[in-house]
Write an enzyme that holds these catalytic residues in place. Structure first.
Site, PDB file in Angstrom:
ATOM      1  N   ASP A  30       0.824  -1.207   0.000  1.00 11.35           N
ATOM      2  CA  ASP A  30       0.000   0.000   0.000  1.00 11.35           C
ATOM      3  C   ASP A  30       0.858   1.257   0.000  1.00 11.35           C
ATOM      4  O   ASP A  30       0.692   2.157  -0.829  1.00 11.35           O
ATOM      5  CB  ASP A  30      -0.875   0.042   1.262  1.00 11.35           C
ATOM      6  CG  ASP A  30      -2.206  -0.651   1.102  1.00 11.35           C
ATOM      7  OD1 ASP A  30      -2.881  -0.409   0.093  1.00 11.35           O
ATOM      8  OD2 ASP A  30      -2.562  -1.429   1.993  1.00 11.35           O
TER       9      ASP A  30
ATOM     10  N   GLU B 273      -4.591   7.304   0.936  1.00  9.89           N
ATOM     11  CA  GLU B 273      -5.135   6.734   2.166  1.00  9.89           C
ATOM     12  C   GLU B 273      -4.069   6.575   3.233  1.00  9.89           C
ATOM     13  O   GLU B 273      -4.337   6.711   4.424  1.00  9.89           O
ATOM     14  CB  GLU B 273      -5.758   5.368   1.850  1.00  9.89           C
ATOM     15  CG  GLU B 273      -6.289   4.638   3.072  1.00  9.89           C
ATOM     16  CD  GLU B 273      -6.838   3.264   2.733  1.00  9.89           C
ATOM     17  OE1 GLU B 273      -7.396   2.627   3.640  1.00  9.89           O
ATOM     18  OE2 GLU B 273      -6.694   2.832   1.579  1.00  9.89           O
TER      19      GLU B 273
ATOM     20  N   ASP C  66      -6.095   5.316  -4.098  1.00 11.60           N
ATOM     21  CA  ASP C  66      -6.239   4.161  -3.208  1.00 11.60           C
ATOM     22  C   ASP C  66      -5.275   3.110  -3.734  1.00 11.60           C
ATOM     23  O   ASP C  66      -5.544   2.469  -4.747  1.00 11.60           O
ATOM     24  CB  ASP C  66      -7.666   3.626  -3.194  1.00 11.60           C
ATOM     25  CG  ASP C  66      -7.898   2.661  -2.038  1.00 11.60           C
ATOM     26  OD1 ASP C  66      -6.899   2.179  -1.476  1.00 11.60           O
ATOM     27  OD2 ASP C  66      -9.064   2.384  -1.703  1.00 11.60           O
TER      28      ASP C  66
ATOM     29  N   ILE D 137      -4.181   0.090  -2.836  1.00 12.72           N
ATOM     30  CA  ILE D 137      -4.774  -1.242  -2.981  1.00 12.72           C
ATOM     31  C   ILE D 137      -6.128  -1.193  -2.284  1.00 12.72           C
ATOM     32  O   ILE D 137      -6.210  -1.315  -1.062  1.00 12.72           O
ATOM     33  CB  ILE D 137      -3.910  -2.367  -2.391  1.00 12.72           C
ATOM     34  CG1 ILE D 137      -2.551  -2.427  -3.052  1.00 12.72           C
ATOM     35  CG2 ILE D 137      -4.620  -3.724  -2.573  1.00 12.72           C
ATOM     36  CD1 ILE D 137      -1.647  -3.523  -2.515  1.00 12.72           C
ATOM     37  N   ASP D 138      -7.171  -0.976  -3.057  1.00 12.17           N
ATOM     38  CA  ASP D 138      -8.510  -1.028  -2.495  1.00 12.17           C
ATOM     39  C   ASP D 138      -8.841  -2.482  -2.190  1.00 12.17           C
ATOM     40  O   ASP D 138      -8.486  -3.381  -2.953  1.00 12.17           O
ATOM     41  CB  ASP D 138      -9.518  -0.450  -3.488  1.00 12.17           C
ATOM     42  CG  ASP D 138     -10.899  -0.320  -2.892  1.00 12.17           C
ATOM     43  OD1 ASP D 138     -11.041   0.399  -1.891  1.00 12.17           O
ATOM     44  OD2 ASP D 138     -11.837  -0.936  -3.423  1.00 12.17           O
TER      45      ASP D 138
ATOM     46  N   THR E 222      -7.841  -4.023   0.781  1.00 12.56           N
ATOM     47  CA  THR E 222      -6.571  -4.526   1.303  1.00 12.56           C
ATOM     48  C   THR E 222      -6.730  -5.873   2.010  1.00 12.56           C
ATOM     49  O   THR E 222      -5.869  -6.752   1.897  1.00 12.56           O
ATOM     50  CB  THR E 222      -5.949  -3.498   2.277  1.00 12.56           C
ATOM     51  OG1 THR E 222      -5.790  -2.258   1.595  1.00 12.56           O
ATOM     52  CG2 THR E 222      -4.598  -3.967   2.776  1.00 12.56           C
TER      53      THR E 222
ATOM     54  N   ASP F 171     -11.645   5.905  -2.085  1.00 13.10           N
ATOM     55  CA  ASP F 171     -12.370   4.737  -2.599  1.00 13.10           C
ATOM     56  C   ASP F 171     -13.188   5.074  -3.835  1.00 13.10           C
ATOM     57  O   ASP F 171     -13.319   4.252  -4.747  1.00 13.10           O
ATOM     58  CB  ASP F 171     -13.351   4.200  -1.540  1.00 13.10           C
ATOM     59  CG  ASP F 171     -12.674   3.643  -0.313  1.00 13.10           C
ATOM     60  OD1 ASP F 171     -11.764   2.817  -0.464  1.00 13.10           O
ATOM     61  OD2 ASP F 171     -13.074   4.023   0.810  1.00 13.10           O
TER      62      ASP F 171
END
Length: 376
Positions: A54, A79, A154, A156-157, A159, A300
């Site tokens: 991330d 994020e 984002d 890695i949406d 996660t 997101d």
């Protein structure tokens, strides 16, 4: 702007490769989690993790876009904090260094000296040049200057699904209920003055496995919605007659589930990841994504929102739309105003929930179904 669109796609491809490499190093991957605490923690989960992937992906995107477009540098948001706990319990600020060797050395301070090869592989992915095969991108100029935009990332949406790494989750009517398929890279651009999303890229790093090499292959989607310009790599899905097919979070309350289930569009589908559920609407696998809770954030929804706008749809604030009744167009989400008095990520929560759609008759059917529910 044409150059920026290409750059967003390119950084999403680089980010996807970093994500795939992290998943390929399974013994290493178990070391890559650090629990979020305090204002960074997503209240929906008992345990909410950030990974080195991330943080590294976010910093790659910031570095590459900020280098190519200096006017964007102070307006790229994500994020994650770029601080990571090292192997001795100290804190390392993760960043992209001048050379692959320097980046690998920094990563070793997080991973430990025994992970030299893994750090080198990650550094190679971070510093590699990306060549895009999509020639259409070069000719797109929607006429907005990068200096007027902000970026939401984002890295890695979904996660938790990325960490879980389930590869054998069967799709139901084309929608994967969970697993790696729902782990996405999201990069969206919004107008800094109006907050309206104008450009989005969704990258699916784990779309399918190569039948020969068994390695994961990805794909990406992009959309531009600025002024009268509506361009997208996807075609608008067909306008199915109401009632709409709806996709929901498993955390959605029983009252909302029941109200939407009674529409007659079939039982709701359930899937992981806000970005993935928004993508399902853009792909036409669902007609609407409904969320009554404040558990999604600007990072997101910004990129998928831009793509949905490019397809003729949008993402509205659910509670605000219900308060407005049937008067006028329901208010859509915007991305430039933090909530006063909040700390950390909660400043950027989509507090009123959301409804994502492509066709307005599906939006209206959802709002009519939910209009009499108490507490919304």
């Amino acid at each position: 702007m044409a150059g920026l669109l290409q750059a967003l796609v390119a950084v999403s491809e680089k980010a996807a490769e970093v994500a795939r490499r992290c998943r390929a190093e399974e013994p290493l991957f178990r070391l890559l989690v650090a629990e979020k605490t305090g204002p960074e923690r997503n209240r929906r989960f008992l345990q909410d993790f950030k990974t080195l992937a991330d943080v590294l992906i976010q910093e790659v995107i910031k570095h590459d876009l900020g280098t190519q477009f200096p006017e964007l540098r102070e307006h790229i948001h994500g994020e994650e904090s770029n601080e990571f706990r090292d192997v001795e319990g100290g804190t390392v600020t993760v960043r992209v260094c001048a050379t692959p060797e320097d980046t690998a050395a920094l990563l070793l301070s997080v991973l430990g000296p025994e992970q030299t090869r893994a750090a080198e592989l990650l550094a190679e992915a971070v510093h590699r040049e990306v060549t895009l095969g999509d020639t259409e991108l070069a000719g797109i100029d929607p006429g907005v200057a990068p200096g007027d935009l902000g970026i939401w990332i984002d890295p890695i949406d979904s996660t938790n699904e990325f960490i879980g790494g389930r590869e054998d989750v069967a799709a139901i009517d084309g929608i994967a209920p969970g697993g790696l398929r729902s782990a996405l890279v999201l990069v969206g651009a919004f107008d800094r003055h109006s907050g309206v999303p104008v450009l989005g890229v969704i990258n699916e790093p784990f779309f399918q496995r190569d039948p020969q090499t068994h390695r994961w292959q990805g794909r990406f989607h992009w959309g531009v919605a600025h002024g009268d310009t509506r361009l997208c790599s996807l075609s608008p899905p067909a306008a199915h007659a109401c009632p709409p097919r709806v996709v929901l979070s498993r955390a959605e309350g029983a009252a909302v589930r029941g109200a939407l289930g009674s529409l007659g569009g079939g039982p709701p589908h359930f899937a992981a990841g806000a970005g993935y559920k928004l993508l399902c609407v853009a792909l036409g696998l669902a007609d609407a994504f409904v969320l009554s809770q404040a558990t999604t954030f600007a990072w997101d929804s910004c990129a998928p929102h831009a793509i949905l706008r490019a397809l003729g749809g949008g993402v509205v604030a659910l509670a605000a739309a219900l308060r407005a009744g049937g008067t006028g167009d329901p208010p859509e989400l915007v991305y430039h105003r933090p909530h006063p008095g909040e700390a950390g990520g909660e400043r950027w929560a989509n507090r009123d929930g959301l409804v994502a759609f492509v066709h307005r008759q599906h939006l209206r059917a959802v709002l009519d179904a939910l209009g009499d529910l108490p507490g919304l």
